[in-house]
Design a protein around this motif. Structure first.
Motif, PDB file in Angstrom:
ATOM      1  N   UNK A   1       0.861  -1.204   0.000  1.00  0.00           N
ATOM      2  CA  UNK A   1       0.000   0.000   0.000  1.00  0.00           C
ATOM      3  C   UNK A   1       0.892   1.246   0.000  1.00  0.00           C
ATOM      4  N   UNK A   2       1.947   1.231   0.829  1.00  0.00           N
ATOM      5  CA  UNK A   2       2.878   2.387   0.863  1.00  0.00           C
ATOM      6  C   UNK A   2       3.475   2.645  -0.522  1.00  0.00           C
ATOM      7  N   UNK A   3       3.969   1.581  -1.165  1.00  0.00           N
ATOM      8  CA  UNK A   3       4.674   1.743  -2.439  1.00  0.00           C
ATOM      9  C   UNK A   3       3.737   2.286  -3.517  1.00  0.00           C
ATOM     10  N   UNK A   4       2.523   1.715  -3.582  1.00  0.00           N
ATOM     11  CA  UNK A   4       1.603   2.147  -4.634  1.00  0.00           C
ATOM     12  C   UNK A   4       1.059   3.547  -4.357  1.00  0.00           C
ATOM     13  N   UNK A   5       0.923   3.900  -3.085  1.00  0.00           N
ATOM     14  CA  UNK A   5       0.455   5.254  -2.768  1.00  0.00           C
ATOM     15  C   UNK A   5       1.551   6.273  -3.085  1.00  0.00           C
ATOM     16  N   UNK A   6       2.807   5.903  -2.851  1.00  0.00           N
ATOM     17  CA  UNK A   6       3.914   6.804  -3.246  1.00  0.00           C
ATOM     18  C   UNK A   6       3.898   6.999  -4.761  1.00  0.00           C
ATOM     19  N   UNK A   7       3.646   5.930  -5.489  1.00  0.00           N
ATOM     20  CA  UNK A   7       3.568   6.041  -6.958  1.00  0.00           C
ATOM     21  C   UNK A   7       2.401   6.965  -7.347  1.00  0.00           C
ATOM     22  N   UNK A   8       1.285   6.821  -6.642  1.00  0.00           N
ATOM     23  CA  UNK A   8       0.115   7.672  -6.926  1.00  0.00           C
ATOM     24  C   UNK A   8       0.476   9.147  -6.722  1.00  0.00           C
ATOM     25  N   UNK A   9       1.225   9.433  -5.651  1.00  0.00           N
ATOM     26  CA  UNK A   9       1.630  10.833  -5.394  1.00  0.00           C
ATOM     27  C   UNK A   9       2.533  11.321  -6.524  1.00  0.00           C
ATOM     28  N   UNK A  10       3.490  10.467  -6.920  1.00  0.00           N
ATOM     29  CA  UNK A  10       4.431  10.872  -7.972  1.00  0.00           C
ATOM     30  C   UNK A  10       3.682  11.192  -9.265  1.00  0.00           C
ATOM     31  N   UNK A  11       2.635  10.435  -9.528  1.00  0.00           N
ATOM     32  CA  UNK A  11       1.931  10.599 -10.803  1.00  0.00           C
ATOM     33  C   UNK A  11       0.768  11.576 -10.726  1.00  0.00           C
ATOM     34  N   UNK A  12       0.265  11.829  -9.507  1.00  0.00           N
ATOM     35  CA  UNK A  12      -0.890  12.743  -9.345  1.00  0.00           C
ATOM     36  C   UNK A  12      -0.645  13.715  -8.203  1.00  0.00           C
ATOM     37  N   UNK A  13       0.327  14.618  -8.330  1.00  0.00           N
ATOM     38  CA  UNK A  13       0.550  15.509  -7.180  1.00  0.00           C
ATOM     39  C   UNK A  13      -0.682  16.382  -6.929  1.00  0.00           C
ATOM     40  N   UNK A  14      -1.227  16.290  -5.724  1.00  0.00           N
ATOM     41  CA  UNK A  14      -2.410  17.095  -5.397  1.00  0.00           C
ATOM     42  C   UNK A  14      -1.955  18.390  -4.775  1.00  0.00           C
ATOM     43  N   UNK A  15      -2.790  19.384  -4.837  1.00  0.00           N
ATOM     44  CA  UNK A  15      -2.367  20.693  -4.349  1.00  0.00           C
ATOM     45  C   UNK A  15      -2.740  20.926  -2.878  1.00  0.00           C
ATOM     46  N   UNK A  16      -3.974  20.554  -2.496  1.00  0.00           N
ATOM     47  CA  UNK A  16      -4.442  20.977  -1.173  1.00  0.00           C
ATOM     48  C   UNK A  16      -3.722  20.239  -0.039  1.00  0.00           C
ATOM     49  N   UNK A  17      -3.275  20.978   0.951  1.00  0.00           N
ATOM     50  CA  UNK A  17      -2.594  20.328   2.081  1.00  0.00           C
ATOM     51  C   UNK A  17      -3.598  19.701   3.045  1.00  0.00           C
ATOM     52  N   UNK A  18      -4.085  18.534   2.668  1.00  0.00           N
ATOM     53  CA  UNK A  18      -5.097  17.856   3.495  1.00  0.00           C
ATOM     54  C   UNK A  18      -4.673  16.397   3.729  1.00  0.00           C
ATOM     55  N   UNK A  19      -5.444  15.717   4.569  1.00  0.00           N
ATOM     56  CA  UNK A  19      -5.225  14.282   4.749  1.00  0.00           C
ATOM     57  C   UNK A  19      -6.175  13.554   3.802  1.00  0.00           C
ATOM     58  N   UNK A  20      -5.622  12.705   2.937  1.00  0.00           N
ATOM     59  CA  UNK A  20      -6.421  11.999   1.922  1.00  0.00           C
ATOM     60  C   UNK A  20      -6.460  10.499   2.216  1.00  0.00           C
ATOM     61  N   UNK A  21      -7.598   9.870   1.873  1.00  0.00           N
ATOM     62  CA  UNK A  21      -7.606   8.397   1.973  1.00  0.00           C
ATOM     63  C   UNK A  21      -6.817   7.795   0.820  1.00  0.00           C
ATOM     64  N   UNK A  22      -6.317   6.591   1.017  1.00  0.00           N
ATOM     65  CA  UNK A  22      -5.666   5.857  -0.076  1.00  0.00           C
ATOM     66  C   UNK A  22      -6.746   5.511  -1.108  1.00  0.00           C
ATOM     67  N   UNK A  23      -6.504   5.761  -2.408  1.00  0.00           N
ATOM     68  CA  UNK A  23      -7.515   5.428  -3.412  1.00  0.00           C
ATOM     69  C   UNK A  23      -7.912   3.944  -3.362  1.00  0.00           C
ATOM     70  N   UNK A  24      -9.219   3.709  -3.544  1.00  0.00           N
ATOM     71  CA  UNK A  24      -9.750   2.337  -3.429  1.00  0.00           C
ATOM     72  C   UNK A  24      -9.070   1.370  -4.417  1.00  0.00           C
ATOM     73  N   UNK A  25      -8.701   1.901  -5.606  1.00  0.00           N
ATOM     74  CA  UNK A  25      -8.070   1.001  -6.609  1.00  0.00           C
ATOM     75  C   UNK A  25      -6.784   0.389  -6.041  1.00  0.00           C
ATOM     76  N   UNK A  26      -6.092   1.154  -5.198  1.00  0.00           N
ATOM     77  CA  UNK A  26      -4.829   0.639  -4.640  1.00  0.00           C
ATOM     78  C   UNK A  26      -5.117  -0.509  -3.679  1.00  0.00           C
ATOM     79  N   UNK A  27      -6.109  -0.322  -2.811  1.00  0.00           N
ATOM     80  CA  UNK A  27      -6.515  -1.382  -1.894  1.00  0.00           C
ATOM     81  C   UNK A  27      -6.886  -2.646  -2.680  1.00  0.00           C
TER      82      UNK A  27
END
Ligand code: ADE
Length: 404
Positions: free
Chosen positions: A345-371
């Motif tokens: 989950x950590x590795x794929x979420x890091x990949x998600x950040x690299x590919x989809x940098x979000x702007x708002x400084x908030x706490x986000x859930x891990x996308x369901x597709x990753x789970x």
């Protein structure tokens, strides 16, 4: 030498990470990026760090607790796997923070944290956090801190709540903490569990896991809680539910997993049984109030590796691994197959950040597709087949007309 063997052994039992690593090797999602991590540095963590490196990242890592680094693994990760390592077991508070600072002093693109110390440190200095596209947080305590940062307007970059991904907390917090806590306690004490009175502080996912595994070993388990719903759950799961003040009078072992400080205090210990063993599985070393215990009863004496004896009047009280998380400070951390899930989950979420940098400084859930990807890769890896809805069943569960 042993460090390399430990890492290779873990790698061999982490099929989901292996599949992710193959994709990372060919796609290089982190090319040109720096990932700074603060995690419990043991063999499974080394596999995550190496996998991110295989994905093209420059990886820097420190520990996230002064007592949880495996020095052999840390040395091998540096020498054999080419990761920049700033970690050692048994650090002072100052050394621990110096290492965290070195980990993030290079304008990281992504951070990966466990407990919130690295994030809190990064937020102190804009020149450190300005480049951060986002980060991940591993554990319940860290997510609670992140939400407080967000509420206070202090969070300056997006952070993903890895802890609450299903493929993390359902297995890591429950089965992982259950088994690794027992590993830590038994390695430290070599005492029998069957027939003992075990008191578990907290009935969150970790407490549930510990209580159930302790019951499996033949303990009489009592749960203490502040939450009415969790208390009823513990009661209906067949555990005694009592206030700590009462439970401590008959406890042979107390194990804390609450995320809150001062669960076992000097005042409570006055009523404890002679020979009580206190262990903590929460992230910070304040659930068993060790500093207050030392102030009140004097310095303890190490009577066995990771076991400190305090004299409370005529009684002996034993504290394991200085009140630091017993599953890592006295044990080997969660089982390998469990960390395969959490770190995938950590590795794929890091990949998600690299590919989809979000702007708002908030706490986000891990996308369901990753789970889902981690769950399906796990099932495939172990050859576990499951059923599929037929077209007719799918139509049925998406309609409302058909009743009795
Ligand atoms: N190994 C690496 N990280 C861990 C964690 N947060 N809990 C238990 N074992 C671990």
């Amino acid at each position: 030498m042993d460090g390399k063997k430990k890492i290779e052994w873990a790698m061999n039992w982490m099929p989901v990470m292996a599949s992710i690593r193959r994709d990372f090797l060919s796609d290089k999602p982190f090319s040109g990026m720096t990932i700074s991590m603060a995690l419990h540095l043991e063999a499974k963590t080394a596999v995550l760090a190496y996998s991110l490196k295989q994905g093209g990242a420059k990886v820097r890592i420190s520990g996230c607790n002064p007592l949880s680094t495996d020095d052999e693994v840390a040395a091998s990760l540096r020498d054999d796997f080419g990761v920049s390592v700033f970690a050692k077991r048994g650090l002072t508070r100052e050394e621990y923070y110096e290492n965290l600072a070195k980990t993030i002093e290079v304008d990281p693109d992504i951070i990966i944290d466990d407990g919130g110390d690295l994030t809190a440190l990064a937020l102190r200095d804009k020149s450190v956090y300005k480049n951060i596209k986002g980060g991940n947080e591993e554990t319940t305590t860290g997510v609670v801190r992140l939400r407080n940062m967000e509420k206070a307007g202090a969070l300056k970059f997006p952070m993903f709540d890895v802890n609450d991904a299903l493929m993390k907390h359902l297995f890591d917090n429950r089965y992982g903490t259950g088994q690794s806590t027992i590993d830590g306690i038994l390695t430290a004490t070599n005492l029998v569990v069957a027939g003992k009175n075990v008191v578990v502080g907290g009935y969150g996912w970790c407490g549930r896991g510990i209580a159930n595994k302790m019951r499996g070993l033949g303990a009489n388990v009592t749960v203490t809680e502040i939450d009415p719903f969790k208390s009823i759950e513990a009661h209906m799961d067949g555990f005694l539910v009592r206030p700590m003040e009462e439970a401590i009078k008959y406890a042979d072992f107390v194990i804390t997993a609450t995320g809150v400080k001062d669960i076992v205090t000097p005042a409570l210990l006055k009523n404890a049984k002679d020979g009580i063993v206190l262990a903590n599985s929460g992230h910070f070393n304040n659930e068993v109030a060790v500093e207050d215990i030392e102030k009140k009863f004097g310095r303890g004496k190490e009577v066995r590796r990771n076991v400190t004896q305090y004299n409370v009047g005529r009684k002996k009280v034993y504290v394991l691994s200085d009140g630091r998380l017993v599953n890592l400070a006295s044990g080997q951390g969660h089982p390998v197959e469990i960390m395969d899930l959490s770190f995938s989950i950590q590795a794929l979420t890091a990949q998600f950040i690299a590919e989809n940098p979000k702007k708002d400084p908030k706490v986000y859930p891990v996308p369901e597709e990753i789970d889902l990807k981690v769950a399906n890769t796990y099932l495939d890896s172990y050859g576990i087949k499951i059923d599929k809805l037929t077209r007719e069943q799918l139509r049925y569960i998406n309609s409302w007309q058909e009743g009795t």
